[in-house]
Design a protein around this motif. Structure first.
Motif, PDB file in Angstrom:
ATOM      1  N   ALA A   1       0.857  -1.183   0.000  1.00  0.00           N
ATOM      2  CA  ALA A   1       0.000   0.000   0.000  1.00  0.00           C
ATOM      3  C   ALA A   1       0.889   1.228   0.000  1.00  0.00           C
ATOM      4  CB  ALA A   1      -0.904   0.007   1.219  1.00  0.00           C
ATOM      5  N   ASP A   2       0.526   2.183  -0.824  1.00  0.00           N
ATOM      6  CA  ASP A   2       1.265   3.429  -0.869  1.00  0.00           C
ATOM      7  C   ASP A   2       0.902   4.275   0.350  1.00  0.00           C
ATOM      8  OD1 ASP A   2       3.096   5.177  -1.906  1.00  0.00           O
ATOM      9  OD2 ASP A   2       2.080   5.450  -3.813  1.00  0.00           O
TER      10      ASP A   2
ATOM     11  N   ASP B   1      -0.736   6.874   0.612  1.00  0.00           N
ATOM     12  CA  ASP B   1      -2.127   7.340   0.599  1.00  0.00           C
ATOM     13  C   ASP B   1      -3.132   6.185   0.738  1.00  0.00           C
ATOM     14  OD1 ASP B   1      -2.094   6.108  -1.870  1.00  0.00           O
ATOM     15  OD2 ASP B   1      -2.541   7.905  -3.019  1.00  0.00           O
ATOM     16  N   GLY B   2      -2.629   4.968   0.910  1.00  0.00           N
ATOM     17  CA  GLY B   2      -3.490   3.810   1.100  1.00  0.00           C
ATOM     18  C   GLY B   2      -3.838   3.065  -0.173  1.00  0.00           C
ATOM     19  N   SER B   3      -3.435   3.582  -1.321  1.00  0.00           N
ATOM     20  CA  SER B   3      -3.744   2.886  -2.573  1.00  0.00           C
ATOM     21  C   SER B   3      -2.840   1.666  -2.736  1.00  0.00           C
ATOM     22  CB  SER B   3      -3.598   3.836  -3.770  1.00  0.00           C
ATOM     23  OG  SER B   3      -2.289   4.345  -3.841  1.00  0.00           O
ATOM     24  N   ARG B   4      -3.425   0.633  -3.304  1.00  0.00           N
ATOM     25  CA  ARG B   4      -2.725  -0.637  -3.474  1.00  0.00           C
ATOM     26  C   ARG B   4      -1.880  -0.608  -4.749  1.00  0.00           C
ATOM     27  NH1 ARG B   4      -3.966  -6.754  -3.053  1.00  0.00           N
ATOM     28  NH2 ARG B   4      -3.002  -7.410  -4.979  1.00  0.00           N
ATOM     29  N   HIS B   5      -0.680  -1.166  -4.649  1.00  0.00           N
ATOM     30  CA  HIS B   5       0.227  -1.240  -5.785  1.00  0.00           C
ATOM     31  C   HIS B   5       0.862  -2.622  -5.848  1.00  0.00           C
ATOM     32  CE1 HIS B   5       0.172   3.075  -6.636  1.00  0.00           C
ATOM     33  NE2 HIS B   5       0.165   3.237  -5.328  1.00  0.00           N
TER      34      HIS B   5
END
Length: 134
Positions: free
Chosen positions: A69-70, A72-76
């Motif tokens: 998770a980045d 900002d909480g976005s998944r990568h």
């Protein structure tokens, strides 16, 4: 050992499966005993901790989908190609390993990060995530 390393077709097929399937996150490749062929050793779904436990005492190559998770909480996801050469690797094994690593680097399309590791500390999760974010 011959000067040319051959890569079995199954190695490339397994990598392509990793790229398109959520059921495969890890592919381990091993050198043949005569150090002239790269073969598929394992294809499956391993967590980071399971991957570290699965690393052999001999050199190998690993294609691994790192999920994180980045900030900002976005998944990568990032696909890593790892050259695992633990301490104690012979010069002959090291040369063959380097040749295999170069061969795969030229044949695999879609690798985000290339990692060379000699100890498990080189593969700590936070180090890999930090490198993938760059």
């Amino acid at each position: 050992m011959t000067s040319a390393i051959s890569v079995e077709d199954r190695c490339l097929d397994a990598f392509n499966t990793l790229k398109r399937s959520r059921h495969v996150t890890t592919v381990l490749y091993r050198l043949s005993d005569d150090l002239d062929t790269l073969a598929l050793d394992f294809e499956g779904n391993l967590t980071h901790d399971e991957l570290l436990k699965a690393l052999p005492s001999d050199p190998c190559l690993v294609a691994y989908e790192l999920c994180f998770a980045d900030r900002d909480g976005s998944r990568h996801e990032a696909i890593l190609l790892i050259s695992w050469s633990p301490r104690g690797t012979s010069a002959e094994q090291g040369a063959a390993q380097a040749a295999c690593y170069a061969a795969l680097r030229n044949q695999l399309d879609g690798v985000d990060l290339f990692i060379e590791a000699a100890s498990q500390s080189d593969l700590e999760y936070h180090h890999l995530v930090q490198a993938a974010r760059m």
